[in-house]
Design a protein around this motif. Structure first.
Motif, PDB file in Angstrom:
ATOM      1  N   LEU C  60       0.823  -1.207   0.000  1.00  0.00           N
ATOM      2  CA  LEU C  60       0.000   0.000   0.000  1.00  0.00           C
ATOM      3  C   LEU C  60       0.856   1.254   0.000  1.00  0.00           C
ATOM      4  N   LEU C  61       1.774   1.346   0.954  1.00  0.00           N
ATOM      5  CA  LEU C  61       2.534   2.581   1.067  1.00  0.00           C
ATOM      6  C   LEU C  61       3.743   2.641   0.131  1.00  0.00           C
ATOM      7  N   GLY C  73       7.482   7.202  -5.442  1.00  0.00           N
ATOM      8  CA  GLY C  73       6.781   6.542  -4.353  1.00  0.00           C
ATOM      9  C   GLY C  73       5.377   7.099  -4.190  1.00  0.00           C
ATOM     10  N   TYR C  74       5.272   8.410  -4.303  1.00  0.00           N
ATOM     11  CA  TYR C  74       3.940   9.052  -4.188  1.00  0.00           C
ATOM     12  C   TYR C  74       3.019   8.508  -5.269  1.00  0.00           C
ATOM     13  N   MET C  75       3.557   8.407  -6.477  1.00  0.00           N
ATOM     14  CA  MET C  75       2.736   7.948  -7.595  1.00  0.00           C
ATOM     15  C   MET C  75       2.179   6.550  -7.353  1.00  0.00           C
ATOM     16  N   HIS C  76       3.079   5.629  -6.991  1.00  0.00           N
ATOM     17  CA  HIS C  76       2.622   4.261  -6.752  1.00  0.00           C
ATOM     18  C   HIS C  76       1.687   4.193  -5.556  1.00  0.00           C
ATOM     19  N   ARG C  77       2.031   4.981  -4.515  1.00  0.00           N
ATOM     20  CA  ARG C  77       1.238   4.923  -3.288  1.00  0.00           C
ATOM     21  C   ARG C  77      -0.154   5.455  -3.521  1.00  0.00           C
ATOM     22  N   SER C  78      -0.242   6.559  -4.254  1.00  0.00           N
ATOM     23  CA  SER C  78      -1.551   7.173  -4.433  1.00  0.00           C
ATOM     24  C   SER C  78      -2.475   6.229  -5.174  1.00  0.00           C
ATOM     25  N   LEU C  79      -1.959   5.520  -6.169  1.00  0.00           N
ATOM     26  CA  LEU C  79      -2.814   4.588  -6.890  1.00  0.00           C
ATOM     27  C   LEU C  79      -3.193   3.408  -6.012  1.00  0.00           C
ATOM     28  N   ALA C  80      -2.177   2.873  -5.281  1.00  0.00           N
ATOM     29  CA  ALA C  80      -2.453   1.662  -4.500  1.00  0.00           C
ATOM     30  C   ALA C  80      -3.241   1.990  -3.236  1.00  0.00           C
ATOM     31  N   PHE C  81      -2.647   2.849  -2.410  1.00  0.00           N
ATOM     32  CA  PHE C  81      -3.259   3.168  -1.129  1.00  0.00           C
ATOM     33  C   PHE C  81      -4.546   3.956  -1.332  1.00  0.00           C
ATOM     34  N   GLY C  82      -4.484   4.869  -2.319  1.00  0.00           N
ATOM     35  CA  GLY C  82      -5.657   5.688  -2.586  1.00  0.00           C
ATOM     36  C   GLY C  82      -6.852   4.846  -2.992  1.00  0.00           C
TER      37      GLY C  82
END
Lengths: 111, 341, 599
Positions: C60-61, C73-82
């Motif tokens: 997720l993070l 990291g923000y990009m992957h996190r926003s899609l996954a965690f978001g």
């Protein structure tokens, strides 16, 4: 058979008959390991060989026999190599001897 | 009167300076070391006729004694540059010259770089230069001070070797090894002498005959095979691993002395100055304009090169090269040639 | 609460769950025996807690990616965690708004049903929840924007090269990228008619109304498209890179419970293959890519040739051109064991794998009595660097330690070069012989100078005595006072060997030793980031010129802080850098031997 006629018999297994030898595998080996073209058979690889110190395995003789089409017994000899890599580190012409051994094994299998 | 600078007081530089001086030029001869001819001083006898190096050195130094030659020794040239404005003249460390001959020569290969041969690690391993010094002193001993029972020479150390970056052949080492082998045999007739080689390049006059006499008269033994590594033994000898390629078997031999025939590399001065002037060729040597017709000229006008700074060469060739560089300069200035003895 | 347009979505979900479960069950059934035993032993162990933590942190993070580059990291996190939060909060929203229960798709299509269905009621904080949903949607869309930016300009996200995807992956990505914009538009269209939703959706609604598209037909069309996008994505998911979303969760669970790759591919390997998200981070760090410009042999492509039977013919060539330097392995956000999988491919491609092993001549090497002594294994390469071995002998003598130089006369290779080429059976024969020699000698400890051998001894030999690399051993001697050195002022740049550093995690001991004999300088790419020296036994396809290009990058890194000497801890690294002939290169043992103080 060769066209030379010395007037007496020669046991054909005792000579390198360049005319009759099948050098196709050698050509294939050259295309897979292009650095093999640089080999001057100086023997440094054999001198340093880890397996060569304990057994009759002679890498220079092996690849020379391969290039002359004398394949008998080579597969067993090549099996003795431990792939330790010392030969690559000492070759003055920069031949990739490990790739040579691996590819010789493969070519002997493939036919 | 034309003023010429010659950088490097080796055989090429001295010969060039001498010819130009005697034809009326003023020559400044720069030399990094305190004394000229540093590479000849340590030699004992020269191939192919076993002439004493000291005789040749003395003859060359004699040529330096001329009023037109000014020897500036102990001076390492730092700056070599074209004059702005006067396009074809040069400045060497602040002084102006009409032309410059670069004769900064060679340096022997540092055998420490071939670590597997144990130079500097095992006491019995020497270079051909160390051997030359031992021959000069007339004293060849093993690591514990005794007479050596066996001496092994190894060719092509630092030459023809991809692993040291020097693909080229250093030309002289084959005949030098045969020469030294003969000298050792003469000095120590009971000692076994071996030469391990990849090829034996006996290209010069009398070289092949030398090889033959080494075998015939002096019993020097030749083994075709490289030595891959050396190891020190407990009694100060050196054990080496090689392959006897003509027999097709690995070979192990213990020797008192292992002599490494080191090749010739471009000296630091050659590298530095040739790079500074944009005339650097392969391996740090100076690049001449054309290997057939213009072997003394370089791409920079009025900057010529002579001697081993271009490639490995023999003493004879270096002297000849210095003379021809001098003639290039004299011809370009159309100076009348004066003949005297 | 039903409309026909939800069917594509439902079909997608059913297909996704069915196919995924089928695959997972089949894979678990083909775990190797050893892996099955490991799972059964640990299935309900306490390790589930750190596993859950790692799942949260990585899946997720995307913590590891964030450490590498904040934007990436923000990009992957926003899609996954978001997206994860959107689903979770969406379910909470549906739960609270439908006291009588709701079908599962209601959470996804909440904004459509909210103004139409009586079963949905107002509840406390419903407006705040709607706002939260909009914030999360904005979060995901910001990540989507970055993903689109990465397509045209990847440098700010720290990636020089990205993976080339196949057609199915591209269709799946297209449908994925459509999902959230379509959601926004659909919810906005509903809002333009009914005025519901959070701040973002309502704003979009007013825009739609302003341009006169607030019709019921357009609203319905958008919801249909949204459902289709979801349905397409879910249906394709098990056949594309997005399978990694679920697979990574399973992988972390198994890994935390001690499952590892074996010598042959197994069901666990299938999990690893699918857990690869094709992020392309392994390409970026690989020296074969960075220095040689070859970008089709890295881990991501290797896994692709295994997954895809049509590409298997390229597997051998791809598997061969790898330095086995582990740079990709430390970077992989999923932690896939790329090195072992590559070895499995090499095994399968190697014709000698089934040949009888030809090492009978080793029987002639006899064991030695070394009771009370340390066994010193120089390694095959150290014969070509006698400076290192003679320095070690000096050190042993100075410390008064009796030792047995095992391979002074005859050496038997440790077996790792064979292993790296996939010749597992052959390597085992050498290992057995060496292990036999060491055990029968009675030596108390094994010290080796070669990191390749060291890694082999530690990971594959299972010796009963302690194994140390000589840098660790010298560190131990210095700390215990058995060895004394004088401090010097030499400026030293240390090169972390791939096998010692990333391979075995030894970074500090060599530095501590060097600190006592000189001034240790920091370099930009060090420790786990250190660059490969160019010489290696893992890659037999590379030419000497290419090796030098790789070396030059590493050399440039070491020379940057202007050292007097380069220090190495590996005979191959030493030879590689010495060949460049730039500044003196010495092994740590040699530097220590030169600085010894004799009592």
């Amino acid at each position: 058979m060769s066209a030379t006629d010395f007037g007496f018999t020669i046991s054909t297994t005792r000579i390198v008959d360049f005319d009759a030898a099948n050098r196709q595998r050698y050509e294939e080996l050259l295309s897979r390991v292009p650095s093999y073209k640089y080999c001057i058979a100086c023997g440094n690889c054999t001198a340093t060989c880890t397996a060569g110190g304990m057994t009759g395995f002679n890498i220079r003789a092996t690849h020379l026999k391969f290039s002359r089409g004398q394949y008998e017994g080579l597969a067993d000899e090549l099996n003795k190599c431990m792939l330790c890599g010392k030969c690559v580190l000492v070759c003055p012409r920069g031949v990739n001897t490990r790739a040579l051994i691996v590819n010789m094994r493969k070519l002997l299998e493939e036919s | 009167m034309k003023t010429i600078a010659v950088i490097g007081a080796g055989p090429a530089g001295i010969e060039a300076a001498s010819v130009m001086a005697r034809q009326g030029c003023k020559v400044d001869l720069y030399e990094k070391q305190e004394e000229p001819l540093c590479n000849i001083r340590d030699k004992a006898l020269l191939f192919p006729n076993f002439e004493k190096a000291d005789t040749i050195a003395e003859a060359l130094l004699q040529k330096l004694r001329h009023e037109n030659i000014s020897l500036i020794s102990g001076h390492e040239v730092q700056q070599l540059e074209r004059n702005k404005g006067k396009e074809s003249s040069w400045t060497v460390d602040g002084r102006q010259y009409d032309a410059v001959i670069l004769a900064s020569g060679y340096t022997p290969f540092d055998a420490h770089r071939k670590e597997e041969l144990g130079y500097g690690i095992y006491a019995g391993v020497h270079t051909s230069l160390d051997m030359e010094r031992m021959l000069r002193e007339g004293r060849i001993v093993n690591s514990i001070g005794d007479k050596p029972r066996r001496v092994v020479f190894l060719q092509c150390v630092g030459s023809r070797d991809e692993k040291t970056g020097n693909h080229y052949c250093s030309k002289l080492c084959c005949v030098t090894a045969v020469k030294q082998a003969i000298e050792v045999s003469k000095m120590l007739p009971d000692t076994e002498v071996y030469i391990f080689y990849m090829d034996l390049r006996m290209w010069g006059q009398h070289f092949e005959e030398l090889y033959r006499s080494a075998q015939e008269v002096y019993g020097v033994k030749f083994v075709r095979g490289r030595i891959s590594e050396a190891a020190g033994t407990y009694d100060g000898r050196v054990q080496i691993k090689a392959e006897d390629t003509l027999l097709g078997l690995p070979l192990r031999i213990t020797t008192d002395l292992l002599v490494l025939m080191v090749g010739m590399e471009a000296s630091d001065g050659t590298r530095k100055l040739s790079q500074m002037c944009g005339i650097c060729g392969e391996y740090g040597f100076v690049q001449s304009s054309d290997p057939h017709l213009n072997d003394n000229s370089t791409l920079a006008p009025n900057l010529l090169a002579a001697g081993a700074c271009k490639r490995p060469m023999t003493l004879t060739d270096a002297i000849n090269d210095g003379r021809s560089a001098a003639c290039e300069i004299l011809c370009s200035y159309s100076l009348p040639l004066v003949f005297n003895s | 609460m039903f409309d026909i347009f939800v069917l594509p979505f439902c079909a997608g979900v059913v297909a996704l769950l069915a196919v995924s479960l089928m695959k997972y069950i089949r894979w678990i059934n083909s775990f190797s025996k050893r892996q099955q035993i490991t799972i059964r032993r640990n299935i309900l162990s306490i390790k589930i807690l750190p596993a859950i933590w790692e799942m949260f942190r990585e899946c997720l993070l995307h913590w590891r990616i964030t450490q590498r580059n904040l934007l990436l990291g923000y990009m992957h996190r926003s899609l996954a965690f978001g997206w994860f939060l959107l689903i979770v909060v969406g379910f909470v929203q549906a739960l609270m708004a439908c006291p009588g229960g709701h079908p599962f798709y209601a959470a996804i299509f909440f904004n459509y049903f909210e103004p139409r269905s009586e079963r949905i009621v107002e509840f406390a904080h419903s407006q705040q929840i709607a706002t939260l949903m909009d914030v999360l949607l904005l979060y995901v869309l910001s990540g989507l924007f970055l993903a689109m930016l990465k397509k045209v300009w990847s440098k700010p996200l720290g990636m020089k090269r990205t993976t080339k995807h196949n057609l199915t992956d591209r269709i799946a990505k297209f449908s994925l990228w459509c999902i959230f914009p379509l959601r926004l538009l659909a919810e906005g269209a509903t809002s333009s008619i009914y005025g519901n939703g959070g701040f973002l959706v309502r704003w979009v609604g007013t825009v739609i109304a302003a341009i006169g598209l607030d019709s019921a037909e357009i609203e319905y069309l958008l919801w249909v498209l949204y459902s289709l996008a979801l349905g397409t994505f879910f249906t394709l998911m098990p056949f594309t890179r997005y399978m990694h979303i679920f697979t990574e969760v399973f992988l972390i669970y198994f890994r935390k419970n001690g499952v590892i790759e074996g010598n042959k591919p197994s069901g666990y390997t299938k999990f690893e293959l699918s857990a690869c998200s094709r992020c392309g981070i392994c390409i970026d760090h690989c020296p074969v890519n960075r220095e040689l410009g070859i970008s089709n042999t890295q881990g991501v492509y290797l896994l692709q040739t295994i997954r895809n039977k049509d590409l298997w013919h390229r597997a051998e060539q791809i598997a061969a051109n790898c330095m086995v330097c582990d740079r990709c392995q430390v970077e992989c956000p999923v932690g896939i064991d790329l090195a072992t999988i590559r070895r499995q491919v090499r095994s399968e491609a190697h014709t000698a794998i089934d040949k009888p092993v030809g090492y009978n001549y080793l029987e002639r090497v006899h064991p030695f009595n070394a009771i009370g002594r340390i066994a010193y294994f120089g390694g095959c390469m150290s014969h070509l660097t006698p400076g290192i071995t003679s320095a070690m002998e000096q050190i042993f003598k100075a410390a008064g330690q009796p030792y047995w130089y095992m391979d002074k006369e005859q050496s038997i290779c440790c077996g790792r070069p064979l292993l790296q080429q996939g010749l597992v059976k052959q390597a085992e024969v050498l290992r057995r012989k060496n292990r036999d020699m060491i055990t029968r000698s009675g030596a108390t400890m094994l010290v080796t100078s070669c990191p390749i051998c060291y890694q082999s001894f530690v990971k594959e030999y299972q010796l009963s005595i302690k194994v140390m690399h000589h840098t660790e051993y010298i560190d131990m001697l210095l700390r215990s006072g058995k060895l004394k050195v004088k401090a010097g002022s030499e400026r030293i740049a240390y090169h972390d060997p791939c096998e010692l550093g990333r391979g075995c995690g030894i970074y500090q001991a060599p530095r501590d030793v060097l600190g006592s004999v000189g001034t240790l300088l920091k370099t930009k790419e060090e420790r786990a980031n250190s660059l490969c020296c160019g010489y290696n036994l893992g890659n037999i396809s590379i030419s000497t010129d290419q090796q030098q290009l790789v070396r030059d990058a590493a050399l440039g890194n070491l020379l940057a802080p202007n050292p007097d000497t380069i220090a190495t801890a590996c005979p191959m690294c030493k030879r590689s850098f010495a060949r460049a002939n730039a500044i003196p290169v010495k092994d740590i043992a040699e530097i220590v031997a030169d600085s010894l103080v004799q009592d």
